[in-house]
Write an enzyme that holds these catalytic residues in place. Structure first.
Site, PDB file in Angstrom:
ATOM      1  N   ASP A  60       0.860  -1.184   0.000  1.00 40.69           N
ATOM      2  CA  ASP A  60       0.000   0.000   0.000  1.00 40.69           C
ATOM      3  C   ASP A  60       0.901   1.240   0.000  1.00 40.69           C
ATOM      4  O   ASP A  60       1.693   1.425   0.936  1.00 40.69           O
ATOM      5  CB  ASP A  60      -0.862  -0.050   1.280  1.00 40.69           C
ATOM      6  N   GLU A  85      -6.658   6.017  -6.472  1.00 41.71           N
ATOM      7  CA  GLU A  85      -8.111   5.853  -6.547  1.00 41.71           C
ATOM      8  C   GLU A  85      -8.521   6.672  -7.760  1.00 41.71           C
ATOM      9  O   GLU A  85      -8.124   7.842  -7.881  1.00 41.71           O
ATOM     10  CB  GLU A  85      -8.779   6.373  -5.270  1.00 41.71           C
ATOM     11  N   THR A 131      -3.925  13.170 -15.035  1.00 38.71           N
ATOM     12  CA  THR A 131      -5.165  13.225 -15.808  1.00 38.71           C
ATOM     13  C   THR A 131      -5.444  14.628 -16.341  1.00 38.71           C
ATOM     14  O   THR A 131      -5.014  15.617 -15.733  1.00 38.71           O
ATOM     15  CB  THR A 131      -6.341  12.791 -14.901  1.00 38.71           C
ATOM     16  N   ASP A 132      -6.217  14.700 -17.413  1.00 38.70           N
ATOM     17  CA  ASP A 132      -6.616  16.021 -17.934  1.00 38.70           C
ATOM     18  C   ASP A 132      -7.636  16.699 -17.011  1.00 38.70           C
ATOM     19  O   ASP A 132      -7.893  17.896 -17.137  1.00 38.70           O
ATOM     20  CB  ASP A 132      -7.183  15.889 -19.361  1.00 38.70           C
ATOM     21  N   GLU A 133      -8.213  15.933 -16.063  1.00 36.73           N
ATOM     22  CA  GLU A 133      -9.245  16.524 -15.199  1.00 36.73           C
ATOM     23  C   GLU A 133      -8.696  17.611 -14.288  1.00 36.73           C
ATOM     24  O   GLU A 133      -9.448  18.403 -13.733  1.00 36.73           O
ATOM     25  CB  GLU A 133      -9.929  15.438 -14.348  1.00 36.73           C
ATOM     26  N   TYR A 156     -11.601  13.784  -6.618  1.00 39.00           N
ATOM     27  CA  TYR A 156     -10.611  13.009  -7.387  1.00 39.00           C
ATOM     28  C   TYR A 156      -9.647  13.946  -8.113  1.00 39.00           C
ATOM     29  O   TYR A 156      -8.422  13.834  -7.970  1.00 39.00           O
ATOM     30  CB  TYR A 156     -11.323  12.087  -8.397  1.00 39.00           C
ATOM     31  N   SER A 157     -10.193  14.877  -8.911  1.00 39.57           N
ATOM     32  CA  SER A 157      -9.286  15.706  -9.729  1.00 39.57           C
ATOM     33  C   SER A 157      -8.464  16.636  -8.841  1.00 39.57           C
ATOM     34  O   SER A 157      -7.298  16.924  -9.153  1.00 39.57           O
ATOM     35  CB  SER A 157     -10.049  16.467 -10.813  1.00 39.57           C
ATOM     36  N   SER A 159      -7.374  15.850  -5.891  1.00 35.81           N
ATOM     37  CA  SER A 159      -6.280  15.041  -5.303  1.00 35.81           C
ATOM     38  C   SER A 159      -5.196  14.785  -6.344  1.00 35.81           C
ATOM     39  O   SER A 159      -4.005  14.778  -6.032  1.00 35.81           O
ATOM     40  CB  SER A 159      -6.826  13.721  -4.727  1.00 35.81           C
ATOM     41  N   LYS A 160      -5.577  14.607  -7.608  1.00 38.14           N
ATOM     42  CA  LYS A 160      -4.564  14.414  -8.660  1.00 38.14           C
ATOM     43  C   LYS A 160      -3.809  15.724  -8.894  1.00 38.14           C
ATOM     44  O   LYS A 160      -2.588  15.721  -9.087  1.00 38.14           O
ATOM     45  CB  LYS A 160      -5.220  13.940  -9.963  1.00 38.14           C
ATOM     46  N   ASN A 186      -9.442   7.128 -21.016  1.00 43.14           N
ATOM     47  CA  ASN A 186      -9.020   5.886 -21.660  1.00 43.14           C
ATOM     48  C   ASN A 186     -10.205   4.927 -21.775  1.00 43.14           C
ATOM     49  O   ASN A 186     -11.103   4.934 -20.924  1.00 43.14           O
ATOM     50  CB  ASN A 186      -7.972   5.174 -20.806  1.00 43.14           C
TER      51      ASN A 186
END
Ligand code: NAD
Ligand code: DAU
Length: 350
Positions: A60, A85, A131-133, A156-157, A159-160, A186
């Site tokens: 992890d 995630e 990611t593009d987000e 999510y975006s 956090s990325k 994808n």
């Protein structure tokens, strides 16, 4: 002999990246580190698991001490970091898991690499897959460029985006040799059926309602997963230190049009009368903070490193549908147990 740590290699994109590296680079040792969450599945890698240059580590990335110990034990000289995630709807329901895996997990890997490499960066590389987000949402025109300011809207975006900033901070502060790529949506074999395309394929197969958020007018730029893996290969080997590359398919579709296309192709393949599956389309409550449109400008990657998508969408989507129909036991396995609970919770309230 390079020792490459690939994180998240049992997931959708990671498994295609692991396969490409194990098969194309027999002189590299590939270590696939994965926690095997609901999205991680070693069955995705059956064809490479016995190769002498493939190794699996169940771990992890949120466990920082374990990451340091693994770097000390194995002396990795590169990292391709995909573990995360990855599903927006789950991040809305449970943001904390995304903060831990995507932000804390990334920092743990950065710290372990920095500690192990001790300022000797010859032949070293930390490649962060994003990611593009992170760029937010476009109106009906325009594209995301590498210079587009970050404007994430979902947990999510966000956090990325946070992990991207931290990777760049380790480059600027500690000279850690990094590269980042930001890719569009994808599709392809092995994608977990919580994401739009495999969810629709699975529901058509089972003659279940096809949930389309809002009016189905949101636009995504779709890229076949093997083309993403090819781009990762090129960027890993030829990308500039500290650089960012956008990866995209030049292939924009409204959600409703994709769903109708999948219905049409599957009716043909399943021997159902034309229009049968379209009747299953059900418009449901929209996703909170739903980004309207993503579209990538991948000119930098094309001009500087010569990468282009190899597959047309019409061919890619047919190959994808064929894969799911030929691998129904994979679908049955991943959609049993916890998936049913997730599905009920997500879609009952819509
Ligand atoms: P996925 O959800 O299919 O796979 C993620 C993998 O990471 C799984 O194998 C899971 O077990 C593993 N993982 C999750 N948390 C972990 C942890 N704490 N420790 C170790 N392993 C852990 O995701 P995906 O769609 O293959 O995406 C892979 C990466 O690519 C992600 O970083 C995602 O943000 C990025 N990305 C995805 C897309 C897309 O369209 N799917 C597009 C651009 C970028
Ligand atoms: O753009 C890259 C991103 O693409 C990746 O970073 C993410 O990891 C990946 O999950 C994907 O995010 P999206 O939110 O765009 O993908 P998803 O498949 O969840 O949804 C695609 C579109 O379809 C989106 O506009 C929401 C819509 N949708 C989705 C589902 C699951 C529906 O209409 N119905 C659904 O049931």
């Amino acid at each position: 002999m390079k020792k490459i740590l690939i994180t998240g290699g049992a997931g959708f994109i990671g498994s295609h990246v692991v396969r490409l590296f194990v098969n194309n680079y027999p002189n590299y040792q590939i270590y696939n580190l994965d926690k095997l969450t609901y999205a991680g599945n070693l069955a995705n890698l059956k064809d490479v698991e016995d190769k002498p240059n493939y190794h699996f580590i169940k771990a992890d990335i949120v466990d920082g001490e374990q990451m340091q110990a693994l770097f000390e034990d194995h002396q990795f000289d590169s990292v391709i970091h995909l573990a995360a995630e990855s599903h927006v709807d789950r991040s809305i329901a449970n943001p904390m898991e995304f903060i831990m895996a995507n932000i804390v997990g990334t920092v743990n890997l950065l710290n372990a690499a920095r500690h192990q490499w001790q300022g000797d960066f010859e032949g070293k590389r930390f490649y962060h897959i994003s990611t593009d987000e992170v760029y937010g949402s476009l109106g009906h025109t325009g594209f995301f460029y590498e210079t587009t300011p970050y404007d994430p809207h979902s947990p999510y975006s966000a956090s990325k985006a946070s992990s991207d900033h931290l990777v760049r901070a380790y480059h600027d502060t500690y000279n850690l040799p990094i590269v980042i790529s930001n890719c569009s949506n994808n599709y392809g074999p092995n994608q977990f059926p919580e994401k739009l395309i495999p969810l629709i394929i699975n529901n058509i197969r089972n003659e279940k309602p096809l949930p389309v958020y809002g009016k189905g007018l949101n636009v995504r730029d779709w890229l076949y997963v093997v083309d993403h893996a090819r781009a990762i290969d090129v960027i890993f080997h030829q990308g500039g230190d500290g650089e960012t590359y956008n990866i995209g398919g030049h292939n924009e579709w409204k959600n409703i049009d994709i769903v109708k296309l999948v219905c049409e192709i599957m009716d043909g393949k399943l021997g159902r009368a034309d229009g049968t599956s379209e009747k299953l389309i059900t418009f449901v409550k929209d996703r909170a903070g739903h980004d309207l449109r993503y579209a990538i400008d991948a000119t930098k990657l094309q001009n500087e490193l010569g990468w282009m998508p190899s597959l047309q969408f019409e061919e890619g989507i047919r190959k994808t549908i064929d894969w799911y129909l030929e691998n129904q036991s994979w679908l049955d396995e991943v959609t049993s147990g916890n998936y049913l609970k997730y599905y009920e919770e997500q879609y009952q309230k819509r």
